[in-house]
Design a protein around this motif. Structure first.
Motif, mmCIF file in Angstrom:
data_model
loop_
_atom_site.group_PDB
_atom_site.id
_atom_site.type_symbol
_atom_site.label_atom_id
_atom_site.label_comp_id
_atom_site.label_asym_id
_atom_site.label_seq_id
_atom_site.Cartn_x
_atom_site.Cartn_y
_atom_site.Cartn_z
ATOM 1 N N ASP A 102 7.804 25.442 26.714
ATOM 2 C CA ASP A 102 7.045 26.637 26.361
ATOM 3 C C ASP A 102 5.602 26.446 26.804
ATOM 4 O OD1 ASP A 102 9.358 27.486 25.011
ATOM 5 O OD2 ASP A 102 8.707 26.524 23.148
ATOM 6 N N PHE A 103 5.063 27.423 27.531
ATOM 7 C CA PHE A 103 3.647 27.369 27.883
ATOM 8 C C PHE A 103 2.794 27.339 26.615
ATOM 9 C CE2 PHE A 103 4.749 29.321 32.130
ATOM 10 C CZ PHE A 103 4.199 28.310 32.900
ATOM 11 N N ARG A 104 1.571 26.893 26.764
ATOM 12 C CA ARG A 104 0.619 26.879 25.650
ATOM 13 C C ARG A 104 0.548 28.263 24.979
ATOM 14 N NH1 ARG A 104 -4.638 24.769 27.850
ATOM 15 N NH2 ARG A 104 -3.182 23.382 28.900
ATOM 16 N N ASP A 118 -4.100 30.697 34.196
ATOM 17 C CA ASP A 118 -5.204 29.792 34.516
ATOM 18 C C ASP A 118 -4.891 28.379 34.025
ATOM 19 O OD1 ASP A 118 -7.607 28.511 34.984
ATOM 20 O OD2 ASP A 118 -8.662 29.471 33.314
ATOM 21 N N ARG A 119 -5.042 28.116 32.744
ATOM 22 C CA ARG A 119 -4.799 26.767 32.227
ATOM 23 C C ARG A 119 -3.310 26.427 32.154
ATOM 24 N NH1 ARG A 119 -9.365 27.097 27.458
ATOM 25 N NH2 ARG A 119 -11.161 27.226 28.870
ATOM 26 N N GLU A 120 -2.464 27.437 32.331
ATOM 27 C CA GLU A 120 -1.028 27.162 32.365
ATOM 28 C C GLU A 120 -0.654 26.270 33.544
ATOM 29 O OE1 GLU A 120 -1.676 30.195 29.499
ATOM 30 O OE2 GLU A 120 -2.390 30.039 31.560
ATOM 31 N N LEU A 121 -1.505 26.235 34.574
ATOM 32 C CA LEU A 121 -1.271 25.291 35.669
ATOM 33 C C LEU A 121 -1.331 23.855 35.140
ATOM 34 C CD1 LEU A 121 -0.898 24.637 38.684
ATOM 35 C CD2 LEU A 121 -3.396 24.676 38.903
ATOM 36 N N ILE A 122 -2.240 23.603 34.195
ATOM 37 C CA ILE A 122 -2.323 22.277 33.586
ATOM 38 C C ILE A 122 -1.012 21.932 32.903
ATOM 39 C CG2 ILE A 122 -3.525 20.871 31.856
ATOM 40 C CD1 ILE A 122 -6.001 22.603 32.317
ATOM 41 N N ASP A 123 -0.379 22.924 32.283
ATOM 42 C CA ASP A 123 0.893 22.685 31.600
ATOM 43 C C ASP A 123 1.958 22.201 32.578
ATOM 44 O OD1 ASP A 123 -0.499 23.682 29.452
ATOM 45 O OD2 ASP A 123 0.543 25.611 29.404
ATOM 46 N N PHE A 147 8.757 33.113 36.590
ATOM 47 C CA PHE A 147 8.881 34.549 36.361
ATOM 48 C C PHE A 147 7.554 35.093 35.835
ATOM 49 C CE2 PHE A 147 13.054 32.702 35.999
ATOM 50 C CZ PHE A 147 13.890 33.601 36.652
ATOM 51 N N SER A 148 7.033 36.129 36.502
ATOM 52 C CA SER A 148 5.811 36.801 36.075
ATOM 53 C C SER A 148 4.663 35.800 35.948
ATOM 54 C CB SER A 148 6.060 37.555 34.767
ATOM 55 O OG SER A 148 5.019 38.460 34.499
ATOM 56 N N MET A 149 4.144 35.533 34.751
ATOM 57 C CA MET A 149 3.092 34.529 34.603
ATOM 58 C C MET A 149 3.543 33.200 35.171
ATOM 59 S SD MET A 149 1.190 33.203 31.109
ATOM 60 C CE MET A 149 2.662 32.428 30.407
ATOM 61 N N GLY A 150 4.803 32.842 34.942
ATOM 62 C CA GLY A 150 5.338 31.618 35.512
ATOM 63 C C GLY A 150 5.363 31.633 37.023
ATOM 64 N N ALA A 151 5.484 32.833 37.614
ATOM 65 C CA ALA A 151 5.455 32.960 39.068
ATOM 66 C C ALA A 151 4.050 32.721 39.608
ATOM 67 C CB ALA A 151 5.955 34.343 39.490
ATOM 68 N N VAL A 152 3.047 33.183 38.872
ATOM 69 C CA VAL A 152 1.652 32.899 39.239
ATOM 70 C C VAL A 152 1.423 31.392 39.276
ATOM 71 C CG1 VAL A 152 -0.740 33.029 38.417
ATOM 72 C CG2 VAL A 152 0.691 35.071 38.419
ATOM 73 N N VAL A 153 1.892 30.701 38.244
ATOM 74 C CA VAL A 153 1.699 29.255 38.162
ATOM 75 C C VAL A 153 2.494 28.546 39.249
ATOM 76 C CG1 VAL A 153 1.856 27.251 36.667
ATOM 77 C CG2 VAL A 153 1.300 29.469 35.688
ATOM 78 N N THR A 154 3.674 29.072 39.579
ATOM 79 C CA THR A 154 4.466 28.492 40.668
ATOM 80 C C THR A 154 3.686 28.508 41.977
ATOM 81 O OG1 THR A 154 6.592 29.095 39.666
ATOM 82 C CG2 THR A 154 6.544 28.814 42.064
ATOM 83 N N ILE A 155 3.106 29.649 42.306
ATOM 84 C CA ILE A 155 2.321 29.770 43.539
ATOM 85 C C ILE A 155 1.144 28.803 43.524
ATOM 86 C CG2 ILE A 155 0.817 31.327 44.854
ATOM 87 C CD1 ILE A 155 2.725 33.620 43.986
ATOM 88 N N LYS A 203 -11.606 37.151 27.891
ATOM 89 C CA LYS A 203 -12.241 35.969 28.459
ATOM 90 C C LYS A 203 -13.049 35.216 27.399
ATOM 91 C CE LYS A 203 -14.105 36.423 32.563
ATOM 92 N NZ LYS A 203 -14.934 36.978 33.668
ATOM 93 N N LEU A 204 -13.669 35.979 26.497
ATOM 94 C CA LEU A 204 -14.455 35.355 25.434
ATOM 95 C C LEU A 204 -13.568 34.525 24.512
ATOM 96 C CD1 LEU A 204 -17.174 35.107 23.897
ATOM 97 C CD2 LEU A 204 -16.494 37.156 22.621
ATOM 98 N N PHE A 205 -12.425 35.070 24.130
ATOM 99 C CA PHE A 205 -11.525 34.362 23.215
ATOM 100 C C PHE A 205 -10.831 33.183 23.896
ATOM 101 C CE2 PHE A 205 -11.293 38.586 20.934
ATOM 102 C CZ PHE A 205 -11.981 38.164 19.816
ATOM 103 N N SER A 206 -10.305 33.413 25.098
ATOM 104 C CA SER A 206 -9.451 32.402 25.732
ATOM 105 C C SER A 206 -10.210 31.413 26.598
ATOM 106 C CB SER A 206 -8.387 33.091 26.597
ATOM 107 O OG SER A 206 -8.987 33.687 27.742
ATOM 108 N N GLY A 207 -11.383 31.801 27.093
ATOM 109 C CA GLY A 207 -12.123 30.945 28.008
ATOM 110 C C GLY A 207 -11.503 30.873 29.392
ATOM 111 N N ALA A 208 -10.621 31.820 29.714
ATOM 112 C CA ALA A 208 -9.925 31.800 31.002
ATOM 113 C C ALA A 208 -10.863 32.121 32.157
ATOM 114 C CB ALA A 208 -8.772 32.805 30.986
#
Length: 286
Positions: A102-104, A118-123, A147-155, A203-208
C-alpha cells in the motif's frame, strides 16, 4: 456590518477550500479481507521501511525468478478488486514473484498525506531496496505494472532507477493539474475551476512538489507500455498520446494501446486482451 459580513464570508470560503484540499490529500483508507491465499499462493506479510522513515504494509508472494511489482491508484490499495486482484492473479499464473504494498497514506501503510505520485516514488524505490536485501535472487529483473497514480510512479521509476527493467502504465495522468481538476468533479461533484483555488492547500498539507510528467518523456529510454481509455473521465487519450509521441523520439521500446475503456477499466472490460498484451510485453522485456 458589510465589512464584517464580507470578512466572515471570505473566512468561510477559505475554510471550505482548506477542507476540500485536506480531503484530497487524505483519502479514506481502503482495506479488504482477501489475501493471495485465495489465489492459490502462499505469501508473507511484510513491512517495508521507506528511505524517509515510513513503514509500508505489503505482501511478498515468492514464485518465479523474476519479480513484478503492481502499483495501485489514488484512494485504492493492494486489496482493490477492480484491477489489483486480477493483476496479481495474472502475474502469479504467469510465473512471476509478486511484491505488492500500500502506498503511503493508503491501506495499512503509515503516512498522513498522499502526494499523488511525488513521494510515492520513494515508496517504490524502498520496496526494491527491501527486495534486494531480503530476496536478492529475485531482484535481478524487476518489472512494474502501475494504475493511475501507480502509473505515474511507474514512469518516474523507469527514469530514476536502473534496477527497473520495464513498466506498464495503465491510465497514467500526464497533465496532473487537468486530471486533478477533473478529479474534483469525478470524486466530489465539484466544479473543475475550483481546483486552482484548492491546489495551494493540497500542497500546504502534503508538502508535495509539482510534477511535470512530459519532462519524463525525454528521460525514459526503457521498455514502456502505455494504456489509455477513450472513455476515461480523468485522463484524456490526447494527453497520453502526447507523452507517447514525445517519448518515441528517444525510446524505441515505448508502446501505446488505446482502448474504449473508462479509467483503469481496460483489464475489467477486456481481460483476455489485456493479459495477452501485458503478458507478451513482460515476457519480451523481462
Amino acid at each position: 456590518m458589510i465589512v464584517g459580513l464580507l470578512l466572515a464570508l471570505f473566512l468561510l470560503v477559505l475554510v471550505f477550500l482548506a477542507f476540500v484540499g485536506y480531503k484530497m490529500v487524505k483519502p479514506p483508507r481502503f482495506v479488504g479481507e482477501w489475501t493471495p491465499r485465495e489465489l492459490g499462493f502462499d505469501y508473507d506479510e511484510v513491512t517495508i521501511e521507506t528511505r524517509d522513515g515510513l513503514r509500508l504494509s505489503g505482501w511478498w508472494v515468492p514464485n518465479g525468478e523474476k519479480t513484478v511489482i503492481p502499483l495501485h491508484g489514488y484512494t485504492r490499495s493492494r486489496w482493490d478488486d477492480v484491477y489489483m486482484k486480477q493483476t496479481m492473479e495474472f502475474l502469479l499464473n504467469e510465473g512471476y514473484s509478486v511484491l505488492v504494498f500500500d502506498f503511503r497514506a493508503h491501506g495499512k501503510s503509515e503516512g498522513k498525506y498522499t502526494t499523488v505520485g511525488d513521494r510515492e516514488l520513494i515508496d517504490v524505490l524502498s520496496a526494491i531496496d527491501w527486495l534486494e536485501k531480503n530476496h536478492p535472487e529475485k531482484a535481478g529483473r524487476i518489472g512494474l505494472v502501475g494504475f493511475s497514480m501507480g502509473a505515474v510512479v511507474t514512469i518516474r521509476a523507469l527514469a530514476e532507477d536502473e534496477r527497473v527493467a520495464c513498466g506498464v502504465a495503465d491510465s497514467p495522468p500526464i497533465d496532473l493539474d487537468r486530471t486533478g481538476a477533473r478529479g474534483l468533479r469525478y470524486f466530489a461533484s465539484l466544479p473543475e475551476w475550483l481546483y486552482h483555488l484548492v491546489k495551494p492547500f493540497t500542497k500546504l498539507f502534503s508538502g508535495a512538489r509539482e510534477l511535470n510528467m512530459l519532462e519524463y518523456a525525454d528521460r525514459v529510454s526503457k521498455p514502456l507500455l502505455l494504456i489509455a481509455g477513450e472513455k476515461d473521465p480523468l485522463v484524456k487519450v490526447e494527453e497520453v498520446r502526447e507523452f507517447y509521441e514525445r517519448n518515441k523520439k528517444v525510446n524505441p521500446s515505448v508502446e501505446l494501446w488505446v482502448t474504449d475503456a473508462p479509467h483503469v477499466r481496460t483489464l475489467k472490460l477486456h481481460p483476455e486482451e489485456w493479459k495477452v498484451r501485458v503478458g507478451d510485453f513482460l515476457r519480451k522485456h523481462l
